[in-house]
Write a protein that holds these residues in place. Structure first.
Motif, PDB file in Angstrom:
ATOM      1  N   THR A  91      89.940  58.500  13.613  1.00 51.36           N
ATOM      2  CA  THR A  91      90.259  59.879  13.264  1.00 51.36           C
ATOM      3  C   THR A  91      89.330  60.842  13.990  1.00 51.36           C
ATOM      4  OG1 THR A  91      88.727  60.248  11.410  1.00 51.36           O
ATOM      5  CG2 THR A  91      90.739  59.011  10.940  1.00 51.36           C
ATOM      6  N   ASP A  92      89.669  62.126  13.893  1.00 45.50           N
ATOM      7  CA  ASP A  92      88.745  63.145  14.374  1.00 45.50           C
ATOM      8  C   ASP A  92      87.778  63.484  13.239  1.00 45.50           C
ATOM      9  OD1 ASP A  92      90.115  64.782  12.588  1.00 45.50           O
ATOM     10  OD2 ASP A  92      91.158  65.930  14.138  1.00 45.50           O
ATOM     11  N   GLY A  93      86.953  64.485  13.431  1.00 46.15           N
ATOM     12  CA  GLY A  93      85.969  64.835  12.427  1.00 46.15           C
ATOM     13  C   GLY A  93      86.557  65.369  11.134  1.00 46.15           C
ATOM     14  N   PHE A  94      87.848  65.716  11.155  1.00 47.87           N
ATOM     15  CA  PHE A  94      88.529  66.226   9.964  1.00 47.87           C
ATOM     16  C   PHE A  94      89.369  65.140   9.284  1.00 47.87           C
ATOM     17  CE2 PHE A  94      87.545  69.775  12.677  1.00 47.87           C
ATOM     18  CZ  PHE A  94      87.159  70.781  11.805  1.00 47.87           C
ATOM     19  N   LEU A  95      89.154  63.870   9.692  1.00 43.92           N
ATOM     20  CA  LEU A  95      89.842  62.696   9.159  1.00 43.92           C
ATOM     21  C   LEU A  95      91.331  62.678   9.490  1.00 43.92           C
ATOM     22  CD1 LEU A  95      88.136  62.288   5.638  1.00 43.92           C
ATOM     23  CD2 LEU A  95      87.490  61.269   7.840  1.00 43.92           C
ATOM     24  N   ARG A  96      91.717  63.435  10.539  1.00 43.68           N
ATOM     25  CA  ARG A  96      93.105  63.393  11.000  1.00 43.68           C
ATOM     26  C   ARG A  96      93.260  62.253  12.003  1.00 43.68           C
ATOM     27  NH1 ARG A  96      92.914  69.771  12.157  1.00 43.68           N
ATOM     28  NH2 ARG A  96      91.420  68.895  13.643  1.00 43.68           N
ATOM     29  N   ALA A  97      94.263  61.414  11.779  1.00 44.51           N
ATOM     30  CA  ALA A  97      94.476  60.257  12.636  1.00 44.51           C
ATOM     31  C   ALA A  97      94.778  60.690  14.065  1.00 44.51           C
ATOM     32  CB  ALA A  97      95.613  59.404  12.089  1.00 44.51           C
ATOM     33  N   ILE A  98      94.024  60.157  15.010  1.00 44.05           N
ATOM     34  CA  ILE A  98      94.221  60.503  16.418  1.00 44.05           C
ATOM     35  C   ILE A  98      95.508  59.866  16.922  1.00 44.05           C
ATOM     36  CG2 ILE A  98      93.295  60.182  18.746  1.00 44.05           C
ATOM     37  CD1 ILE A  98      90.506  60.415  17.583  1.00 44.05           C
ATOM     38  N   ALA A 106      93.595  59.592   7.475  1.00 46.96           N
ATOM     39  CA  ALA A 106      93.181  58.238   7.086  1.00 46.96           C
ATOM     40  C   ALA A 106      91.904  58.357   6.267  1.00 46.96           C
ATOM     41  CB  ALA A 106      92.941  57.364   8.311  1.00 46.96           C
ATOM     42  N   VAL A 107      91.853  57.638   5.153  1.00 49.00           N
ATOM     43  CA  VAL A 107      90.670  57.666   4.293  1.00 49.00           C
ATOM     44  C   VAL A 107      90.348  56.252   3.832  1.00 49.00           C
ATOM     45  CG1 VAL A 107      91.172  59.997   3.459  1.00 49.00           C
ATOM     46  CG2 VAL A 107      91.958  58.024   2.149  1.00 49.00           C
ATOM     47  N   GLY A 108      89.129  56.078   3.348  1.00 49.76           N
ATOM     48  CA  GLY A 108      88.737  54.798   2.778  1.00 49.76           C
ATOM     49  C   GLY A 108      88.317  53.776   3.815  1.00 49.76           C
ATOM     50  N   ASP A 132      84.888  60.267  -1.698  1.00 50.47           N
ATOM     51  CA  ASP A 132      84.480  61.485  -0.984  1.00 50.47           C
ATOM     52  C   ASP A 132      85.569  61.932  -0.008  1.00 50.47           C
ATOM     53  OD1 ASP A 132      82.064  61.484  -2.296  1.00 50.47           O
ATOM     54  OD2 ASP A 132      80.921  60.648  -0.621  1.00 50.47           O
ATOM     55  N   GLN A 133      86.108  60.973   0.748  1.00 42.60           N
ATOM     56  CA  GLN A 133      87.115  61.312   1.750  1.00 42.60           C
ATOM     57  C   GLN A 133      88.408  61.782   1.102  1.00 42.60           C
ATOM     58  OE1 GLN A 133      87.356  57.804   4.261  1.00 42.60           O
ATOM     59  NE2 GLN A 133      85.827  58.637   5.662  1.00 42.60           N
ATOM     60  N   ALA A 134      88.790  61.158  -0.007  1.00 44.97           N
ATOM     61  CA  ALA A 134      90.022  61.556  -0.685  1.00 44.97           C
ATOM     62  C   ALA A 134      89.936  63.005  -1.181  1.00 44.97           C
ATOM     63  CB  ALA A 134      90.312  60.613  -1.849  1.00 44.97           C
ATOM     64  N   ARG A 135      88.784  63.368  -1.750  1.00 46.07           N
ATOM     65  CA  ARG A 135      88.607  64.752  -2.218  1.00 46.07           C
ATOM     66  C   ARG A 135      88.658  65.730  -1.051  1.00 46.07           C
ATOM     67  NH1 ARG A 135      84.870  62.328  -5.837  1.00 46.07           N
ATOM     68  NH2 ARG A 135      83.164  62.706  -4.367  1.00 46.07           N
ATOM     69  N   TYR A 136      88.018  65.342   0.059  1.00 42.62           N
ATOM     70  CA  TYR A 136      88.008  66.218   1.236  1.00 42.62           C
ATOM     71  C   TYR A 136      89.427  66.432   1.766  1.00 42.62           C
ATOM     72  CZ  TYR A 136      87.320  67.702   6.067  1.00 42.62           C
ATOM     73  OH  TYR A 136      87.396  68.385   7.269  1.00 42.62           O
ATOM     74  N   ALA A 148      84.059  70.022   9.363  1.00 40.72           N
ATOM     75  CA  ALA A 148      84.344  68.598   9.467  1.00 40.72           C
ATOM     76  C   ALA A 148      83.813  67.851   8.252  1.00 40.72           C
ATOM     77  CB  ALA A 148      83.724  68.036  10.742  1.00 40.72           C
ATOM     78  N   TYR A 149      84.357  66.670   8.033  1.00 38.29           N
ATOM     79  CA  TYR A 149      83.951  65.848   6.905  1.00 38.29           C
ATOM     80  C   TYR A 149      82.521  65.354   7.102  1.00 38.29           C
ATOM     81  CZ  TYR A 149      83.519  61.715   3.943  1.00 38.29           C
ATOM     82  OH  TYR A 149      83.074  60.790   3.039  1.00 38.29           O
ATOM     83  N   GLU A 150      81.709  65.472   6.043  1.00 36.21           N
ATOM     84  CA  GLU A 150      80.350  64.954   6.050  1.00 36.21           C
ATOM     85  C   GLU A 150      80.195  64.000   4.877  1.00 36.21           C
ATOM     86  OE1 GLU A 150      77.124  67.636   6.444  1.00 36.21           O
ATOM     87  OE2 GLU A 150      78.144  68.927   7.890  1.00 36.21           O
TER      88      GLU A 150
END
Length: 235
Positions: A91-98, A106-108, A132-136, A148-150
């Motif tokens: 993914t990119d920094g925003f968890l969007r699948a490239i 994509a999370v988890g 954390d990723q699911a909430r983001y 971006a996701y941290e």
């Protein structure tokens, strides 16, 4: 009971030698036989009568063997899709699948994303990361994402009656400072700094107050020295 681990000390990559060495003694105190620094090359036999062969040629007889080696992300069903696959869904920094034609996230355990602190792509196998990723992502879908996701990089482990907590990460090229004393006080903390001296993580053993203090200060971007001083005042 026996524990076999190819690492020279338990959890060394995360907690560092300052805590890992104490965990070796903890196993012995609880009557567990350990073989660190040697791997397993094979397991033969049948249920109730097994033989575990180690890399150094030693053979251990046991009735039951528990294997903990991590997991392999199940992404085969995505082969041939536009998504970039490399030990998970990249993914990119925003968890969007490239490679996705739209906003596919994509999370988890399956997500492999660029960690802003480490400077590399990581895939984390712990439920706190998935949460954390699911909430983001939920917030990003509803309201959009400006940053971006941290990851909190928070994990824990119960070792007998010891509570080991870790937040952030440990840079092998960095340094670490120990506060407290497990032998004398029954509690300790280790504050990790990266290669340039910036605080990047903390590990605590039997010391929740220090964990909470250090996590807040890490999130606020305080210096390694400031976090160490704050924890010293808690002793």
């Amino acid at each position: 009971m026996r524990v076999v681990d190819p690492l020279p000390e338990p959890m060394a990559r995360l907690v560092g030698p300052e805590i890992a060495s104490s965990l070796v003694g903890l196993h012995a105190t609880n009557g567990v036989q350990t073989r660190f620094g040697v791997g397993v090359v094979g397991i033969s036999g049948h249920a109730g009568d097994l033989t575990v062969e180690l890399a150094d040629g030693e053979r251990l007889a046991t009735s039951t063997a528990v294997v903990g080696i991590g997991s392999v992300p199940a992404v085969e069903w995505l082969t041939g899709s536009a998504l970039k696959l490399d030990d998970g869904v990249v993914t990119d920094g925003f968890l969007r699948a490239i490679g996705a034609p739209g906003d596919v996230y994509a999370v988890g355990d399956v997500a492999r994303w660029p960690h802003p602190g480490r400077g590399v792509e990581v895939r984390a196998e712990h439920w706190t990361n998935a949460s954390d990723q699911a909430r983001y992502v939920a917030a990003a879908i509803v309201s959009g994402a400006d940053t971006a996701y941290e990851s909190s990089d928070y994990v824990w482990s119960d070792q007998y009656d010891w509570k080991v907590n870790a937040a952030g990460w440990r840079d092998p090229a960095g340094s670490s400072t120990v506060i407290g004393d497990l032998d004398a006080l029954g509690k300790a903390a280790v504050v990790h700094a990266d290669a340039v001296g910036a605080a990047c993580g903390v590990v605590t053993v039997n010391w929740v107050r220090a964990l909470n203090q250090a996590r807040r200060r890490l999130t606020a971007g305080e210096s390694h020295a400031a976090i160490v001083e704050a924890l010293q005042h808690l002793l």
